[in-house]
Design a protein around this motif. Structure first.
Motif, PDB file in Angstrom:
ATOM      1  N   ASN A 171      48.866  48.379  28.470  1.00 53.36           N
ATOM      2  CA  ASN A 171      50.006  47.976  27.649  1.00 53.36           C
ATOM      3  C   ASN A 171      51.271  47.864  28.493  1.00 53.36           C
ATOM      4  OD1 ASN A 171      51.185  47.603  24.865  1.00 53.36           O
ATOM      5  ND2 ASN A 171      52.360  49.381  25.515  1.00 53.36           N
ATOM      6  N   GLN A 172      51.459  48.813  29.388  1.00 49.96           N
ATOM      7  CA  GLN A 172      52.643  48.780  30.252  1.00 49.96           C
ATOM      8  C   GLN A 172      52.586  47.591  31.200  1.00 49.96           C
ATOM      9  OE1 GLN A 172      54.760  51.033  29.344  1.00 49.96           O
ATOM     10  NE2 GLN A 172      56.373  50.265  30.669  1.00 49.96           N
ATOM     11  N   ARG A 173      51.387  47.241  31.649  1.00 51.33           N
ATOM     12  CA  ARG A 173      51.216  46.095  32.548  1.00 51.33           C
ATOM     13  C   ARG A 173      51.637  44.799  31.839  1.00 51.33           C
ATOM     14  NH1 ARG A 173      45.635  46.924  34.084  1.00 51.33           N
ATOM     15  NH2 ARG A 173      46.444  48.862  34.943  1.00 51.33           N
ATOM     16  N   ILE A 174      51.242  44.663  30.578  1.00 54.67           N
ATOM     17  CA  ILE A 174      51.598  43.459  29.816  1.00 54.67           C
ATOM     18  C   ILE A 174      53.101  43.392  29.584  1.00 54.67           C
ATOM     19  CG2 ILE A 174      51.330  42.314  27.577  1.00 54.67           C
ATOM     20  CD1 ILE A 174      48.501  43.518  27.471  1.00 54.67           C
ATOM     21  N   ALA A 177      55.102  42.601  32.736  1.00 55.68           N
ATOM     22  CA  ALA A 177      55.017  41.185  33.107  1.00 55.68           C
ATOM     23  C   ALA A 177      55.929  40.344  32.221  1.00 55.68           C
ATOM     24  CB  ALA A 177      53.571  40.703  33.006  1.00 55.68           C
ATOM     25  N   ALA A 178      55.969  40.671  30.926  1.00 53.15           N
ATOM     26  CA  ALA A 178      56.866  39.949  30.022  1.00 53.15           C
ATOM     27  C   ALA A 178      58.324  40.203  30.397  1.00 53.15           C
ATOM     28  CB  ALA A 178      56.602  40.372  28.581  1.00 53.15           C
ATOM     29  N   ALA A 398      48.055  31.112  27.085  1.00 54.81           N
ATOM     30  CA  ALA A 398      48.711  30.365  28.165  1.00 54.81           C
ATOM     31  C   ALA A 398      49.641  31.265  28.965  1.00 54.81           C
ATOM     32  CB  ALA A 398      49.480  29.187  27.572  1.00 54.81           C
ATOM     33  N   TRP A 399      50.319  32.168  28.273  1.00 54.46           N
ATOM     34  CA  TRP A 399      51.205  33.090  28.993  1.00 54.46           C
ATOM     35  C   TRP A 399      50.399  34.023  29.883  1.00 54.46           C
ATOM     36  CZ3 TRP A 399      51.446  38.425  28.967  1.00 54.46           C
ATOM     37  CH2 TRP A 399      52.548  38.983  29.594  1.00 54.46           C
ATOM     38  N   ALA A 400      49.300  34.570  29.369  1.00 59.64           N
ATOM     39  CA  ALA A 400      48.504  35.527  30.138  1.00 59.64           C
ATOM     40  C   ALA A 400      47.868  34.874  31.360  1.00 59.64           C
ATOM     41  CB  ALA A 400      47.432  36.148  29.246  1.00 59.64           C
ATOM     42  N   GLN A 401      47.513  33.601  31.229  1.00 59.50           N
ATOM     43  CA  GLN A 401      46.870  32.920  32.350  1.00 59.50           C
ATOM     44  C   GLN A 401      47.809  32.745  33.540  1.00 59.50           C
ATOM     45  OE1 GLN A 401      45.435  29.340  30.475  1.00 59.50           O
ATOM     46  NE2 GLN A 401      43.460  30.255  29.913  1.00 59.50           N
ATOM     47  N   ARG A 402      49.103  32.837  33.309  1.00 57.83           N
ATOM     48  CA  ARG A 402      50.071  32.704  34.399  1.00 57.83           C
ATOM     49  C   ARG A 402      50.293  34.019  35.138  1.00 57.83           C
ATOM     50  NH1 ARG A 402      54.819  28.457  32.881  1.00 57.83           N
ATOM     51  NH2 ARG A 402      53.542  26.906  31.809  1.00 57.83           N
ATOM     52  N   HIS A 403      49.688  35.090  34.662  1.00 57.11           N
ATOM     53  CA  HIS A 403      49.903  36.402  35.260  1.00 57.11           C
ATOM     54  C   HIS A 403      48.567  37.021  35.657  1.00 57.11           C
ATOM     55  CE1 HIS A 403      53.485  35.655  32.805  1.00 57.11           C
ATOM     56  NE2 HIS A 403      54.136  36.455  33.636  1.00 57.11           N
ATOM     57  N   ASP A 404      48.610  37.814  36.683  1.00 56.11           N
ATOM     58  CA  ASP A 404      47.430  38.547  37.127  1.00 56.11           C
ATOM     59  C   ASP A 404      47.438  39.907  36.428  1.00 56.11           C
ATOM     60  OD1 ASP A 404      45.213  39.484  38.422  1.00 56.11           O
ATOM     61  OD2 ASP A 404      46.233  39.935  40.300  1.00 56.11           O
TER      62      ASP A 404
END
Length: 635
Positions: A171-174, A177-178, A398-404
């Motif tokens: 959760n913190q990773r998401i 990134a946001a 689409a947002w998640a695909q831009r982040h590792d």
């Protein structure tokens, strides 16, 4: 409106007014739906291609029109489409039968059962069944047998536990990134607005040509919501515009992109626990009860959750103190040294809401919209090119695909080929994670939180069980180490009638106090107080105003056999609350008094406890209920 004193007549349509027909074309079977929100455009639903007879198509269209009528329970385009999709699935099932029904009179309960059979093991199958039955009840001409089937109770919902919360680290990773996306967007838009203001003020006249042209381009984009283009070459941007960057870069120089708006939505759902639709439809209008000077800062926003019916509108306070913060954290927030206008607080609902309100304001003004979310959507956003307020459902992906964003397992054990399992980011799992971490309801009851949300979540079960067990052990330890409530036995009460001085001295009070206690003049709820001006919960000489629940370990409290019925009632009520709140919430709020009351009941013995439970009066039950509702608290 009332025409009495102080009122005025309501505005009425002109004479001869007739509402617009919602069934656009009986032969083609098209129904026009107008959403409750005027910002959403009307939508037509076409029944003409359905694989059933014309009479059934017309009947289904009429039932759909009645179900989605103005003032009904279906208020949004999304809800109307779900109703349409479910009804179309039923029509497809009928069309595939060897002998399909031709009229509504030929519909039977077997048709409903056959349609539901392949769906009964799906978690949403019962929901679809209820949706379909509600619509079919609007049909005219159905048989009594079919109508009876449409009002029968639905089968229990399938319990499938595939939906899991994120771990704390995931959760913190998401959210981090946001935050990176949002912070970059704030820096870009604020910087470009500063360049635009300087250009309009003539401060860039002496700057290099590229800097001046960029200011001129920003001015054009701000006024026209487009870039300069050649009239003789179709829609191609002018050469000097293309030299400065792409059209999307120019449009998002002053406005949020769709992906950045998705990052804002991730943060707001993750920090408030509200539903996706509630957040995405949030208004820009809000109230600041702190007068823009308070610490912490607060904004009250009226959010809308149509599914709640009459309780759909909620005044939700967003504060600058994160929900996980301690009592002193408000003094540490936004101490970065930056001027207030440039600070970026992305750890609280208020901070994210305020920043989004600021960055989307020009786009909001250009559209004349009252929505919080306004962004510029380019090609591929799924909602059309231009300024938009509506999100495509695929935007989180689409947002998640831009982040590792790897899962915890993938982060701990990298794959040999370098490919890592990525997190599947959804608004629903973010909200479930908030419920899991915060353990308090958001726009629902604690019982719903415990039984509908957390009971289906298995994403963090082991850690959650460990936390609950640790909390229970801590509360039981407190109960065993704190002072036990001093009790008088039946023998003490009998002796007090002949030798009150001895009994008073034995239990730490004078004779007058003992007599008042025996007369019930010193009763609290779970006992009696023999010295309310010498309480450990108040300043010396001041009356005690602490909760009566603290009497269970107070040295000034005494309990008599006459208090046992209330002690039993409160103990039983605390046990029953285990099913109404989450296990962790119960452990934090009720485990300590439950352990203390259990000790009292154990000292009284099972026979006395059973007798007290049997003879408890209605007045005592009402008093116990008021006590647990905290109606008797003095502060």
């Amino acid at each position: 409106m009332s025409t009495g004193r102080g009122g005025r007549r309501a505005a009425l349509p002109p004479a001869g007014y007739t509402p617009a027909a919602r069934v656009v074309d009986d032969a083609a079977c098209r129904v026009r739906f107008v959403p409750e929100n005027p910002a959403q455009p009307p939508r037509e639903f076409d029944f003409s291609g359905w694989r059933v007879s014309l009479p059934l198509r017309q009947a289904f269209a009429a039932a759909f029109a009645e179900r989605t009528r103005p003032g009904g329970r279906v208020r949004t385009s999304e809800s109307a489409y779900k109703t349409f999709r479910t009804l179309r699935g039923f029509a497809d099932y009928l069309g595939d039968l060897l002998t399909p029904p031709a009229t509504t009179a030929q519909l039977t309960a077997a048709h409903l059962d056959g349609w539901f059979l392949p769906r009964q093991q799906h978690t949403g199958g019962t929901i679809q069944l209820g949706e379909l039955k509600t619509t079919l009840r609007k049909l005219d001409g159905i048989s009594d047998e079919s109508r009876a089937a449409l009002v029968q109770r639905n089968p229990p919902r399938a319990r499938i536990t595939t939906k899991a919360s994120y771990s704390r680290s995931e959760n913190q990773r998401i959210l981090n990134a946001a935050r990176v996306d949002v912070r970059r967007a704030a820096e870009r838009i604020r910087g470009n607005r500063n360049v635009l203001e300087r250009w309009r003020g003539g401060e860039l006249d002496e700057e290099p040509a590229d800097t001046y042209l960029r200011g001129e381009l920003l001015d054009y984009v701000d006024r026209h919501l487009d870039v300069p283009r050649y009239e003789s070459r179709g829609t191609a941007p002018k050469y000097w515009v293309a030299a400065l960057g792409t059209v999307e870069e120019h449009m998002t120089a002053l406005h949020l992109s769709a992906v950045e708006a998705a990052a804002f939505a991730m943060l707001l759902v993750g920090l408030t626990g509200q539903n996706k639709s509630t957040i995405l439809n949030a208004p820009a209008a809000h109230h600041r009860p702190d007068g823009f000077t308070g610490q912490p800062a607060i904004a009250i926003v009226e959010l809308d959750k149509p599914r709640r019916g009459s309780r759909r509108h909620m005044d939700v306070p967003l504060t600058s103190v994160p929900s996980w913060a301690g009592p002193d954290l408000a003094d540490t927030i936004d101490k970065t040294g930056a001027p207030p206008s440039q600070r970026v607080d992305l750890h609280s609902g208020f901070g994210v809401y305020s920043l989004l309100h600021e960055l989307a304001e020009p786009a909001r003004h250009a559209l004349g919209s009252g929505r919080l979310f306004v962004f510029w959507a380019g090609t591929g956003a799924g909602v059309g090119r231009g300024l938009r307020t509506r999100f495509d459902t695929r935007l989180p992906l689409a947002w998640a695909q831009r982040h590792d964003l790897p899962t915890d397992i993938a982060a701990a054990q990298p794959a040999p080929d370098g490919q890592r399992e990525q997190l599947q980011v959804t608004f629903g799992r973010l909200r479930l994670t908030y419920n899991e971490l915060q353990q308090r309801p958001v726009a629902h009851t604690e019982k719903t939180l415990a039984n509908e949300y957390l009971s289906r979540n298995r994403g963090n079960l082991v850690e959650y069980q460990r936390v609950v067990a640790t909390t229970l052990a801590e509360q039981v330890t407190k109960a065993s180490t704190r002072a036990r409530l001093h009790t008088l036995s039946e023998t003490d009460i009998a002796e007090a009638r002949t030798n009150p001085a001895r009994v008073a001295a034995l239990h730490g009070m004078d004779t007058a106090t003992l007599q008042r206690m025996l007369a019930g003049e010193l009763d609290t709820v779970l006992g009696a107080c023999v010295d309310d001006t010498n309480s450990p919960h108040a300043a010396p000489g001041q009356p005690c105003r602490a909760s009566f629940m603290l009497c269970l370990s107070c040295p000034c409290a005494r309990a008599m056999p006459t208090h046992l019925p209330l002690q039993v009632l409160v103990h039983d009520a605390l046990v029953s609350r285990k099913s109404a709140v989450t296990p962790l919430r119960w452990a934090q709020r009720f485990a300590l008094p439950h352990a203390q009351l259990a000790d009292l009941l154990d000292r009284a013995g099972p026979v006395a406890v059973a007798d007290s439970r049997r003879v408890a009066t209605p007045a005592q039950r009402e008093l116990a209920d008021r006590f647990l509702r905290r109606e008797l608290d003095l502060s």
